[in-house]
Design an enzyme around this catalytic site. Structure first.
Site, PDB file in Angstrom:
ATOM      1  N   CYS A 101       0.813  -1.216   0.000  1.00 26.45           N
ATOM      2  CA  CYS A 101       0.000   0.000   0.000  1.00 26.45           C
ATOM      3  C   CYS A 101       0.847   1.267   0.000  1.00 26.45           C
ATOM      4  O   CYS A 101       0.339   2.358  -0.218  1.00 26.45           O
ATOM      5  CB  CYS A 101      -0.937   0.007   1.205  1.00 26.45           C
ATOM      6  SG  CYS A 101      -1.840  -1.535   1.333  1.00 26.45           S
ATOM      7  N   HIS A 394      -9.531   2.668  -1.318  1.00 26.18           N
ATOM      8  CA  HIS A 394      -8.100   2.413  -1.189  1.00 26.18           C
ATOM      9  C   HIS A 394      -7.631   1.411  -2.239  1.00 26.18           C
ATOM     10  O   HIS A 394      -7.513   0.226  -1.963  1.00 26.18           O
ATOM     11  CB  HIS A 394      -7.825   1.908   0.240  1.00 26.18           C
ATOM     12  CG  HIS A 394      -6.427   1.435   0.464  1.00 26.18           C
ATOM     13  ND1 HIS A 394      -5.329   2.060  -0.087  1.00 26.18           N
ATOM     14  CD2 HIS A 394      -5.939   0.397   1.180  1.00 26.18           C
ATOM     15  CE1 HIS A 394      -4.232   1.411   0.288  1.00 26.18           C
ATOM     16  NE2 HIS A 394      -4.582   0.397   1.045  1.00 26.18           N
ATOM     17  N   CYS A 429       0.682   3.251   5.945  1.00 27.04           N
ATOM     18  CA  CYS A 429       1.033   1.917   6.415  1.00 27.04           C
ATOM     19  C   CYS A 429       0.845   0.931   5.276  1.00 27.04           C
ATOM     20  O   CYS A 429       0.138   1.199   4.321  1.00 27.04           O
ATOM     21  CB  CYS A 429       0.170   1.521   7.600  1.00 27.04           C
ATOM     22  SG  CYS A 429      -1.599   1.556   7.208  1.00 27.04           S
TER      23      CYS A 429
END
Lengths: 443, 453, 373
Positions: A101, A394, A429
């Site tokens: 990510c 996301h 993160c």
């Protein structure tokens, strides 16, 4: 000696790398508008929007760097192929990069560093991900048999290799987002961290609600008008629920941490959904931006990545940025109070909350961060002021680019408004216990 | 967006069939391609006796454009154009000889040929005979345009304020009407006055140049699709750096347009309070200047007035009219030198259209503000003009029901709809240095769809 | 080839019987090694099928207890070549999520050596029945890396026959040394597998003494059977959840229905209770169950490289893992001597405790430790 050198480098060392702007396509929940869009199509679209916004047609950029977390083997040169399909000069080099990510932010750091070193004048960093068009692999048995057959020299050997295939081998393997070493999904990991820090359901829902409200307000105000280019008929992030409420969020059933002893608190509302999308950030040296009559939103001050041992349960999977930021700020003589904006990737609402809680915890500061006490507090009003991943969605590798462009524009606007420099902390993160962080500052 | 009928009656077996049946056969219009000759054949320049000097001057210019220019009608030629110069005719009878000479060659006028009148506008204080003569040209031109076949058009250059025939703007307008760029402009008379004060002669380049907008920066609103995209492409072809503006929701197509023309995309709702400032800032910061603004963005919310909801009325007024006014105010305040503003009006705004009270109000309003703005811009060497498209084959008009669309296509003299590029060519002309003397005008691009002025 | 006879933990000196090769490692994998002539590739153990000579105790049969004497013999195979085992080792490593390489994980050495201990159990003078024995516990000590190519000396014997709440338990010991190593030195690998024979009894005094000496948990294990045939029933196993609260997991294993077959293929332990639901049902299990040593070896792999080169690896088995099934696992670093949670990542951790459980049922499957030696 070493420290003196690095300090010297910080003052009159590398030149600045600046964020000129960004472009992404609206993020879309998996299986919806972009159901048949490939990573390459999405990244090319994001790139094309960026080229159009900044008039980069035919321009030979220093490089384009990006990646995807879920990637087909055919996309081995995903970013380069996207460049070739774009209006940029085909003489623009590219490479693929992947840091889960944090891919988009890591790409930004890489491009910025090359610019600072003088190796390139300009570059694009970004990322793309599709869950809708994710690669599906064949089972290990089938894969081995096919490889053996391919390597076989005689048809008998080939037939023998193929004869190994069992019906069960034909079942396709869909990509898992489970951590390979623990078998736990990211949500389960964060549920453990959430439980460890005692983060409440209410606090998480509050973050989620704010994310949707902030993102919707930003859209309404036109904040994203020069950060997003529509794609496939989608003009805004379709995960966004401007009309959601604390009551609606409170009504959702927990989906993660249900097997833990503590009450499960993480719902589909306070966790990011699976999302498709792509983002890009345009970076350059000041000179390059100036010579191309391009605006400068912010400079990339510095960046730090970290990793934690989550495998042995020592630290939460998504807690690496908690460790990266103190190191980053110390190196730059900054404290947590020195920021106007904190862009903390909302992998889950509780990711933000555990991050802030850890920074405020005295024992944690001492034992884990090696500080004399708590790292510090963050003014919640400055966190994700224009929404973040909970509302926007996301698409793993695309999130970093979204956040960097947003943060850069925020500091530019703040500085223009106040006449004083503005600064943003970016924290992302990532799977594998990874985290990437960066400081952006208005120019 | 293809007109299948026009294709069918102009090719193959269906062409033969259509001829035999006597079906109307709309011509395939000749459109501009770089390198093509200006006209399809020799140009006949005729005039009344008093205008001979002007005709000579024009003929001389045409020769300079490498045209085959003749002064006498002959039978052995397939004419590319007739230029009828009546600038100095003072009595109705003065025009007779030249008009009849024009008529004598019309049967030999090539497909996509041109008839262009050059005359003077009536003015206050004209004698009744002079006024009659000058008005007469108007009726003549509109009528002869209706008689022309095979894609030929008739248009007129109307000189005002003692402007000379060799004025760059007069010649530029003449060139526009003679060439393929005015393919769908038919039956129109365009007034050309003296170039505004303050524009140095050197700034008026040779009208024959292929890229008259070189070095200029143009803004096109509504540039994502259709006519707007065609305008962006055409201005880019003419050398301009194009800022493509459209609402954020149209960004994907906008980016495609911007990338196709090597310009920049500015996602902006033109109804925003600060739209003018943002356009100006973008053009200046990113491209260093602003020379041309094309107000193309527009919407329709068709409803009979009896059924009109406030939102439908207000939205059309806001986008089509109020936004242009607000942006123009910002541009005027910025005091740009030589700014060209071209606004999209509509034939609906001129002749009216059932179900389009809101749209017609806005488009007639555009004509109104264009005339009013013209004087304000002229002070700094700029112009404001409007282009009023008729039926243009676009994504939007392709949604009109077939029968209605077919009727709309066949009404104009050219018996077909126009293409977006036809509108774009008219705009590019009005934005060009060659049109410096055209100010406050409305140029219809409608294939002579409408009666009247 | 002189080797001192091993002394057992219960003080007996054993007679060493040298075998011609390691038994039990069936199938393809051993072929390369078998070509060396030192490892027998036969599927069958030397004297299978053999049923233990002991009999279930009964209240009115006092003499039966006199038969519960372990044979004073240690089996030994020397010169065991491992050079041909690379592919087998890699398959094991992939299956157990160990890094693939030439170093043999402790669980692999168990696979290699344990058949020799089983051979002791199938001797005619072994007092307990192989069939139906339950694997309670396993303790392995590794004192250094064993890598492919090493030539090994393997011994095995039985010791510590002691009373258990539910019967009699016995330790099967296997030791691996490098060929030619000093037998008085600790072996490079030593495994002690504790089995329960339910329904047997020892004289009371001895049993009490054993109970007092051991601190083994009174959890009732089930399911692991070292032989290739026969089993015990899990039906009689007591709950393992009394008063126990699961910790926060660090991992989750999704074990597919083929887990038992896969480990069976690699380990050579093709006990039907592990292979399929059908075959497991025949032995009283609702579904196939995972090999206990598979779960222990997965846990060891989860600890990963932070186990030192020399370490102790234990496992206590509780409820069997039914397949397919999901096991939540917690790997917990131990506190260091100062009571700190040993946050450093340099490998000097005080070791790890681990536990695996069913989050759905809240019962423990196994627990153990991996600690530096």
């Amino acid at each position: 000696m070493a420290s003196r050198q690095s300090r010297a480098a910080a003052t009159n060392g590398p030149r600045d790398a600046v964020v000129v702007g960004g472009n992404r396509i609206p993020f879309s929940r998996a299986g919806k508008k972009y159901a048949d869009a490939s990573n390459q199509e999405m990244f090319t679209a994001a790139l094309e929007g960026l080229v159009a916004r900044y008039g980069l047609q035919g321009e030979r950029l220093g490089e384009v760097v990006g990646g995807a977390v879920l990637k087909h083997s055919r996309d081995f040169n995903l970013v380069r192929e996207s460049v070739l399909g774009s209006s940029l000069s085909p003489a623009t080099p590219a490479y693929d990069l992947q840091q889960a990510c944090a891919t988009g932010l890591e790409a930004t750091i890489g491009v910025a560093n090359k610019i600072r070193l003088g190796q390139i004048e300009s570059g694009v960093a970004g990322g793309t991900d599709t869950v809708s068009d994710a690669p599906i692999a064949v089972g290990e048995g089938l894969r081995r048999a096919l490889l053996d057959a391919q390597h076989a020299k005689t048809w008998q050997a080939r037939a023998k290799a193929l004869a190994q295939i069992r019906p069960g081998d034909l079942k396709p393997l869909t990509p898992a987002t489970d951590e390979p070493r623990t078998g736990l999904s990211m949500g389960e990991h964060q549920a453990i961290t959430t439980a460890r820090w005692g983060i409440t359901r209410e606090a998480q829902d509050e973050i989620a609600l704010a994310s949707h409200q902030h993102l919707a307000a930003a859209w309404e105000s036109g904040f994203f008008d020069d950060l997003v280019t529509p794609f496939r008929g989608l003009t805004r992030d379709d995960n966004m629920r401007p009309d959601t409420s604390a009551e609606k969020l409170a009504g959702l059933k927990p989906v993660f941490g249900r097997s833990l002893e503590t009450p499960a608190t993480m719902t589909a509302g306070n966790s990011t959904p699976l999302t498709d999308g792509a983002s890009t950030v345009l970076l350059g040296s000041r000179e390059w931006a100036e010579s191309h009559d391009l605006p400068v939103l912010a400079r990339v001050v510095d960046a730090e990545t970290a990793a934690v041992d989550f495998v042995h349960g020592h630290e939460g999977l998504l807690m690496a940025p908690v460790h990266a930021v103190p190191r980053l700020l110390a190196r730059n003589g900054l404290t947590l109070d020195d920021f106007d904006f904190y862009e903390i990737h909302e992998a889950f609402a509780s990711t933000v909350l555990t991050t802030l809680a850890a920074w405020e915890d005295v024992d944690y500061g001492k034992n884990e961060l090696g500080l004399s006490g708590a790292f510090g507090s963050v003014d919640r009003a400055k966190v994700n002021v224009n929404g973040s991943s909970l509302a926007a969605g996301h698409p793993f590798a695309a999130t970093g680019g979204r956040i960097v462009a947003t943060a850069a524009k925020l500091v530019a606007e703040k500085a223009a408004e106040t006449g004083r420099p503005a600064r943003a902390l970016v924290s992302v993160c990532a799977a594998g216990g990874l985290g990437a962080t960066a400081v952006l500052e208005s120019v | 967006m293809t007109d299948r009928y026009t294709k069918a009656v102009n090719s193959g077996f269906t062409q033969t069939l259509a001829k035999k049946l006597g079906l109307p056969r709309p011509a395939v219009l000749r459109r501009y391609r770089a390198g093509d000759s200006l006209t399809v054949g020799p140009v006949l320049v005729v005039s009344d006796g008093a205008s001979k000097a002007d005709a000579d001057a024009i003929a001389q210019t045409l020769l300079g454009w490498d045209l085959d220019v003749r002064r006498e009608p002959t039978d052995d030629v397939r004419w590319g154009a007739v230029v009828l110069v009546l600038t100095e005719a003072t009595a109705p009878t003065d025009a007779s000889e030249a008009v009849l000479a024009t008529g004598s060659v019309l049967r030999r006028l090539a497909g996509n040929g041109r008839v262009v009148t050059v005359s003077r506008a009536p003015a206050d204080g004209d004698s009744p005979a002079l006024s009659a003569t000058r008005h007469g040209v108007d009726g003549f031109l509109r009528s002869v345009a209706k008689e022309l076949r095979g894609g030929a058009t008739g248009n007129g250059v109307v000189l005002t304020d003692d402007v000379a025939v060799d004025d760059p703007s007069v010649l530029g307008t003449l060139r526009f009407f003679l060439g393929a760029k005015s393919a769908y402009v038919d039956g129109q008379l365009l007034r050309v006055g003296p170039t505004a004060d303050g524009v140095p002669a050197a700034d008026a380049p040779e009208p024959a140049t292929d890229r008259p907008l070189t070095g200029q920066v143009a803004v096109v609103t509504g540039a994502a699709r259709g006519i707007g995209a065609a305008i962006a492409r055409t201005l880019h072809r003419d050398g301009a750096t194009v800022v493509c503006v459209d609402v954020p929701a149209a960004g994907e197509a906008l980016a495609a347009t911007a990338n196709a023309v090597g310009g920049t995309a500015l996602q902006l709702d033109v109804t925003a309070e600060d739209a003018g400032e943002r356009i100006l800032a973008h053009a200046r910061e990113r491209h260093g200047r602003l020379d041309v603004v094309v107000h193309n963005a527009g919407i329709t919310r068709d409803k009979l007035l009896a059924n009109m909801k406030p939102g439908q009325w207000d939205a059309v007024i806001a986008v089509n009219l109020a936004a242009q006014l607000r942006i123009n105010a910002a541009l005027l305040e910025a005091g740009l030198e030589g700014l060209r503003i071209v606004s999209l009006a509509s034939t609906s705004g001129i002749a009216g259209n059932k179900g389009q009270t809101n749209y017609a109000f806005s488009k007639a309003g555009v004509i109104g503000h264009t005339r009013a703005t013209a004087g304000l811009l002229a002070a700094r060497g700029g112009t404001a003009n409007a282009v009023a498209p008729g039926f243009i084959e676009t994504e939007m008009t392709s949604r009109i029901p077939f029968a209605t669309r077919e009727v709309a296509r066949r009404i104009p003299s050219l018996a077909q709809g126009g293409q977006p590029v036809d509108v774009a060519e008219a705009i590019a002309f009005l934005a060009s240095p060659a049109a410096a003397g055209v100010n406050g005008q409305v140029l219809r691009v409608c294939g002579q769809h409408l009666v009247g002025q | 080839m002189t080797a001192a006879p091993p002394r057992t933990a219960d003080g007996r000196t054993l007679r060493v019987e040298t075998q011609t090769g390691l038994p039990g490692l069936g199938g393809l994998y051993a072929r390369g090694a078998a070509a060396s002539g030192r490892i027998a590739a036969g599927r069958a153990l030397p004297s299978l099928p053999v049923i233990g000579t002991g009999r279930p105790a009964s209240d009115d049969d006092g003499e039966a207890q006199a038969a519960l004497v372990l044979p004073d013999v240690a089996y030994r195979v020397s010169g065991v070549r491992t050079a041909g085992l690379e592919r087998h080792l890699h398959d094991y490593q992939r299956l157990l999520h160990e890094p693939v390489g030439s170093t043999m994980p402790a669980g692999y050495l168990h696979v290699l050596a344990f058949p020799l201990a089983t051979a002791v159990m199938v001797r005619g003078d072994f007092p307990l029945p192989l069939l139906g024995m339950v694997h309670l516990r396993n303790v392995v000590e590794v004192r250094g890396p064993v890598t492919v190519g090493d030539v090994l000396d393997v011994r095995a014997w039985a010791e510590n026959l002691t009373a258990h709440r539910r019967g009699v338990q016995v330790d099967l010991v296997a030791e691996i040394r490098f060929d030619g190593a000093d037998p008085s030195e600790p072996p490079v690998w030593r495994g002690v597998s504790t089995y329960l024979a339910k329904g047997y009894e020892l004289p009371d005094a001895e049993a009490d003494g054993q109970r007092g000496r051991t601190s083994r948990p009174e959890v009732a294990p089930a399911g692991y059977d070292p032989a290739t045939h026969g089993t015990t029933s899990a039906a009689s196993v007591a709950s393992a959840s009394d008063g126990w609260t699961p910790p926060l997991p660090t991992g989750r294993w999704a074990l597919g229905p083929g887990t038992g077959r896969a480990y069976g293929a690699v380990s050579g332990d093709r006990n039907p209770i592990h292979l399929s639901a059908l075959s497991a049902k025949a032995f009283g299990f609702p579904r196939a169950i995972a090999h206990g040593m598979y779960t222990a070896a997965r846990a060891l792999a989860d600890v990963g490289h932070r186990r030192a080169d020399a370490y102790r690896w234990t496992v206590d088995f509780a409820k069997p893992v039914l397949l397919p099934g999901t096991v939540d696992v917690a790997i917990t670093p131990r506190s260091d001597d100062d009571g700190n949670p040993a946050p450093d990542l340099t490998g000097t951790a005080a070791g790890f405790d681990y536990v695996g459980w069913s989050s759905r049922k809240g019962v423990r499957h196994f627990s153990g430790e991996v600690t530096p030696l």
